[in-house]
Design an enzyme around this catalytic site. Structure first.
Site, short mmCIF file in Angstrom:
data_model
loop_
_atom_site.label_atom_id
_atom_site.label_comp_id
_atom_site.label_asym_id
_atom_site.label_seq_id
_atom_site.Cartn_x
_atom_site.Cartn_y
_atom_site.Cartn_z
N ASP A 1 -9.83 2.33 -7.42
CA ASP A 1 -8.58 1.78 -7.98
C ASP A 1 -8.77 1.22 -9.38
O ASP A 1 -8.41 0.08 -9.66
CB ASP A 1 -8.05 0.67 -7.06
N GLU B 1 2.56 4.37 -3.91
CA GLU B 1 1.77 3.21 -4.31
C GLU B 1 1.17 3.45 -5.69
O GLU B 1 1.46 4.45 -6.35
CB GLU B 1 0.66 2.94 -3.28
#
EC number: 3.2.1.37
Length: 319
Positions: free
Chosen positions: A14, A222
């Site tokens: 991420d 997301e």
């Protein structure tokens, strides 16, 4: 457009890449094998601390350096577990790291940590951002100095439990031609520690101005990210269970954003999460995959690839 691994010595994911003081800083989540079994709510992602990585040369040639552990679950009174995605922004010589984590009632919120340098050390605030929920914060500083946070994620990110910024009594996952669950955006206060306004929905529309429906494989799931290119606002995101990185373009930080195309096709591993940054005259896509861990979806490794635009400002798909 060949990609390379950025930090092969540990499992990080991420990546939120930012340029501060002429250096490239990456704010990742820190994967490890907790022994939890895979589930659709992400219970196998039990990250417990944050690190900052730094690159001062060509990211396609140089591996990132670990600037060290910043803080962990034990340092945040309101957090029980799961230090998920984070991002960082600078204002008036201070650096603000906004992160997502789960409290003692099992609910995700956003928190803030502050440092004097981009490499830290970051010190977390004692309480989460008031009115915050869900996961995956992206912090965007516009040319006028205003700072916005984009956030939200479905399934384990709990976005399906919220409507009009209030928690529902029962979750609702839109289906078929229903409007999908959107990302959220809120302008931050001057001290970058609270929302200055109620979060708004980030609407992605097709070329006719109609919102993408819930069953569209390119709808938001997301991993919000915002960057500007040639005066336009590029909102990019993961489609989750269809495993794409896509983008849409708008004229202001709030949107609406018109869908444009796919940035990254599916990689090895379930999740896809990214950032886009300009560094020393080139554009880069940072993301992750699970090749080094033999497709262990909770053990991810950071990657980088050069990103290219065509003459009309469309991003060329990284394959």
């Amino acid at each position: 457009m060949k990609a390379k691994y950025v930090f092969p010595s540990d499992y990080m994911a991420d990546p939120a890449a930012n340029v501060f003081d002429g250096k490239l800083y990456i704010y990742p989540s820190h994967d490890y094998d907790s022994g939890e079994c895979f589930d659709d709510d992400g219970g196998h992602f039990q990250m417990k601390d944050y690190h900052v990585l730094c690159i001062d040369g060509d990211p396609m040639e140089q591996d990132a350096k670990d600037c060290g552990k910043q803080f962990g679950i034990e340092d945040i009174p309101w957090v029980e577990k799961q230090l998920w995605d984070n991002d960082c922004v600078e204002k008036d010589g201070k650096y603000y790291l906004i992160y997502s984590a789960k409290d003692y009632t099992g609910v995700f919120h956003l928190g803030v940590a502050v440092a004097d340098k981009p490499e830290g050390p970051f010190v977390p605030e004692a309480d989460p951002i008031r009115g915050s929920y869900s996961i995956d914060p992206c912090v965007f500083k516009d040319d006028d100095g205003e700072i916005y946070v984009y956030f939200g994620g479905i399934w384990g990110g709990q976005l399906q439990w919220y409507k009009d910024n209030k928690m529902l009594k029962a979750e609702h996952l839109p289906e078929g031609k229903e409007d999908p669950l959107p990302s959220r955006v809120a302008r931050m206060t001057g001290d970058v520690k609270q929302f200055a306004e109620a979060p708004r929905a980030v609407i992605i529309v097709d070329e006719t101005g109609k919102p993408l429906p819930a069953d569209d494989p390119h709808r938001f799931f997301e991993a919000s990210w915002m960057h500007k290119y040639n005066g336009k606002y590029y909102f990019s995101y993961s489609t989750g269970d269809t495993h794409l990185l896509c983008y849409a373009v708008g004229d202001n930080p709030y949107g609406p954003f018109t869908y444009q195309g796919v940035i990254l096709e599916p990689v090895v591993g379930w999740t896809t999460h990214h950032s886009i940054v300009e560094y020393k005259g080139k554009w880069y896509l940072f993301h992750h995959d699970c090749v080094p861990s033999n497709d262990t979806t909770w053990l991810r490794s950071l990657k980088v690839a050069e990103l290219e635009y065509d003459a009309e400002g469309h991003i060329k798909t990284v394959k």
